[in-house]
Write an enzyme that holds these catalytic residues in place. Structure first.
Site, PDB file in Angstrom:
ATOM      1  N   LYS A 114       0.830  -1.217   0.000  1.00  0.00           N
ATOM      2  CA  LYS A 114       0.000   0.000   0.000  1.00  0.00           C
ATOM      3  C   LYS A 114       0.855   1.253   0.000  1.00  0.00           C
ATOM      4  CE  LYS A 114      -4.431  -1.714   1.033  1.00  0.00           C
ATOM      5  NZ  LYS A 114      -5.719  -1.642   1.662  1.00  0.00           N
ATOM      6  N   LYS A 196      -4.193 -10.142  -6.479  1.00  0.00           N
ATOM      7  CA  LYS A 196      -5.508 -10.460  -5.910  1.00  0.00           C
ATOM      8  C   LYS A 196      -6.590  -9.472  -6.355  1.00  0.00           C
ATOM      9  CE  LYS A 196      -6.056  -8.046  -1.597  1.00  0.00           C
ATOM     10  NZ  LYS A 196      -6.931  -7.888  -0.526  1.00  0.00           N
ATOM     11  N   LYS A 199     -10.840  -4.392  -4.022  1.00  0.00           N
ATOM     12  CA  LYS A 199     -11.926  -3.418  -4.223  1.00  0.00           C
ATOM     13  C   LYS A 199     -11.393  -2.022  -4.509  1.00  0.00           C
ATOM     14  CE  LYS A 199     -13.270  -3.813   0.514  1.00  0.00           C
ATOM     15  NZ  LYS A 199     -12.171  -3.320   1.343  1.00  0.00           N
TER      16      LYS A 199
HETATM   17  P1  ATP Z   1      -8.487  -3.012  -0.405  1.00  0.00           P
HETATM   18  O1  ATP Z   1      -8.379  -3.225  -1.862  1.00  0.00           O
HETATM   19  O2  ATP Z   1      -9.071  -1.710  -0.026  1.00  0.00           O
HETATM   20  O3  ATP Z   1      -7.240  -3.364   0.352  1.00  0.00           O
HETATM   21  P2  ATP Z   1      -9.714  -5.575  -0.166  1.00  0.00           P
HETATM   22  O4  ATP Z   1     -10.602  -5.845  -1.327  1.00  0.00           O
HETATM   23  O5  ATP Z   1      -8.384  -6.247  -0.124  1.00  0.00           O
HETATM   24  O6  ATP Z   1      -9.567  -4.035   0.064  1.00  0.00           O
HETATM   25  P3  ATP Z   1     -10.319  -5.900   2.658  1.00  0.00           P
HETATM   26  O7  ATP Z   1     -11.264  -4.985   3.325  1.00  0.00           O
HETATM   27  O8  ATP Z   1      -8.857  -5.639   2.864  1.00  0.00           O
HETATM   28  O9  ATP Z   1     -10.581  -5.962   1.096  1.00  0.00           O
HETATM   29  O10 ATP Z   1     -10.649  -7.401   3.030  1.00  0.00           O
HETATM   30  C1  ATP Z   1     -11.841  -7.849   3.629  1.00  0.00           C
HETATM   31  C2  ATP Z   1     -11.844  -9.346   3.686  1.00  0.00           C
HETATM   32  O11 ATP Z   1     -11.937  -9.901   2.386  1.00  0.00           O
HETATM   33  C3  ATP Z   1     -10.581  -9.951   4.309  1.00  0.00           C
HETATM   34  O12 ATP Z   1     -10.937 -11.077   5.066  1.00  0.00           O
HETATM   35  C4  ATP Z   1      -9.775 -10.354   3.123  1.00  0.00           C
HETATM   36  O13 ATP Z   1      -8.885 -11.393   3.418  1.00  0.00           O
HETATM   37  C5  ATP Z   1     -10.857 -10.797   2.159  1.00  0.00           C
HETATM   38  N1  ATP Z   1     -10.434 -10.630   0.782  1.00  0.00           N
HETATM   39  C6  ATP Z   1     -10.114  -9.457   0.180  1.00  0.00           C
HETATM   40  N2  ATP Z   1      -9.785  -9.657  -1.097  1.00  0.00           N
HETATM   41  C7  ATP Z   1      -9.885 -10.994  -1.307  1.00  0.00           C
HETATM   42  C8  ATP Z   1      -9.662 -11.828  -2.441  1.00  0.00           C
HETATM   43  N3  ATP Z   1      -9.275 -11.325  -3.587  1.00  0.00           N
HETATM   44  N4  ATP Z   1      -9.879 -13.152  -2.303  1.00  0.00           N
HETATM   45  C9  ATP Z   1     -10.290 -13.682  -1.138  1.00  0.00           C
HETATM   46  N5  ATP Z   1     -10.516 -12.948  -0.033  1.00  0.00           N
HETATM   47  C10 ATP Z   1     -10.310 -11.623  -0.099  1.00  0.00           C
END
Ligand code: ATP
Ligand code: LTN
Length: 331
Positions: A114, A196, A199
């Site tokens: 990040k 990965k 969002k």
């Molecule tokens: P950001 O992009 O803002 O970092 P993010 O999409 O990674 O957000 P988080 O809020 O960090 O989402 O994660 C929320 C939950 O969703 C956590 O348990 C994380 O492990 C899970 N998660 C996020 N992205 C994935 C993914 N691509 N596959 C599986 N689990 C995910």
């Protein structure tokens, strides 16, 4: 009820809830809520480690709460609340940050990723983010934390902090375990299947939003990056195909290898359509429920207010114990 083990998890309202969040985390939250005492938070304080538009953040936090319920979290069974409504999170975070080493935080890969992405805003909160996450978890005597695989390192740090604190001050915290789903723990970007699905990806074709319309879902999956081999197999190096098989498997309850057998000899176009159908089918009831719940503002308010009250009571008890242990004069 009191004999049930505790679960805590959360998603930060930093974008739209994606299929990755759904498959990796929320779908499992729903499954676990019958057998555990569950607390699910919209972790708004975590999301401001990256610049947010205040108006959008507020709307998104409410949308997340409605989506938790639309996905199947039942407010009569589980506690749902906004992290910022329970001050004990920030308070415990301070005590824990005095028991966490700079070296430990410097090793966190999410911080490295990040800070590379947000070079203009490498703030102290981004660095201490995992300490706040440890506070979230440790405040509730959490036994199990259902998360995607990307959170494993943060979870290990939460365990290390708990063990260290217990060692220094006597038994205080439950040492939590992670619950990482066997399939779908790391849903990959549809546009770059080596990273990965996230969002906060600036390219919306990389992710599926749980509220995407069926035609948008079909379009995004049709555009999903695969390879030029044209063979449906689950194996090393076939990142795009593996990802589609994992998404399909996580939804229909198969391993990606079993899914690959189902599609043996077929073309990528067909695979993409079948994945799209499965995803649309899975999300249809979520979208219908979301529509109804999000319109009922007073219901949403009653859920998050009751949630904060219940969570606050539990959290306050732990905080008091911690303040006592570290030697603060009790109020
Ligand atoms: P950001 O992009 O803002 O970092 P993010 O999409 O990674 O957000 P988080 O809020 O960090 O989402 O994660 C929320 C939950 O969703 C956590 O348990 C994380 O492990 C899970 N998660 C996020 N992205 C994935 C993914 N691509 N596959 C599986 N689990 C995910
Ligand atoms: N850091 C997590 C979100 C999060 C979380 C938590 C998850 C904040 N606090 C406590 C589980 C338990 C993430 O997914 N980025």
């Amino acid at each position: 009820m009191q004999d049930k083990k505790m679960i805590f998890s959360g998603v930060q309202p930093s974008g739209c809830i994606t299929l990755g969040n759904y498959i990796g985390a929320i779908k499992n939250w729903v499954k676990l809520q019958k057998d555990y005492r569950c607390i699910y938070s919209v972790v708004d304080m975590h999301s401001i480690t990256v610049r947010q538009n205040p108006k959008e953040l507020r709307a998104r936090a409410l949308q997340f709460l409605a989506l938790y319920m639309a996905c199947g979290i039942d407010p009569d069974e589980s506690i749902m609340f906004f992290q910022s409504h329970v001050p004990a999170h920030a308070e415990l975070s301070w005590v824990l940050s005095c028991n966490t080493y700079m070296g430990e935080l410097s090793r966190m890969t999410q911080f490295k990723d990040k800070s590379a992405k947000h070079e203009d805003n490498i703030n102290a909160g981004l660095f201490t983010y995992p300490v706040l996450m440890a506070a979230d978890i440790l405040l509730y005597g959490t036994d199990l934390v259902p998360v995607g695989v990307d959170q494993k390192q943060h979870l290990e740090l939460a365990r290390d902090i708990a063990i260290r604190f217990n060692h220094l001050y006597g038994d205080t915290f439950t040492v939590p375990e992670g619950y990482i789903p066997p399939v779908g723990a790391r849903v990959m970007s549809l546009q770059d299947p080596t990273s990965k699905m996230s969002k906060s990806d600036p390219n919306p074709n990389g992710y599926i939003w749980v509220l995407d319309e069926p035609d948008v879902i079909v379009k995004k999956l049709k555009k999903a990056v695969t390879d030029s081999e044209g063979v449906i197999e689950y194996r090393e190096g076939k990142h795009g195909v593996n990802n589609l098989l994992s998404i399909y498997g996580a939804i229909v309850g198969k391993t990606p290898r079993e899914a690959a057998l189902e599609f043996e000899g077929q073309g990528y176009g067909n695979l993409k359509m079948r994945v799209a159908e499965a995803v649309c089918e899975e999300l249809r009831p979520v979208q219908e429920k979301y529509k109804a719940i999000s319109e009922d503002k007073s219901y949403l308010e009653s859920v998050y207010k009751a949630g904060a009250e219940k969570a606050g009571e539990l959290a306050e008890k732990t905080l008091r114990k911690v303040y006592d242990k570290v030697g603060f004069v009790l109020r």
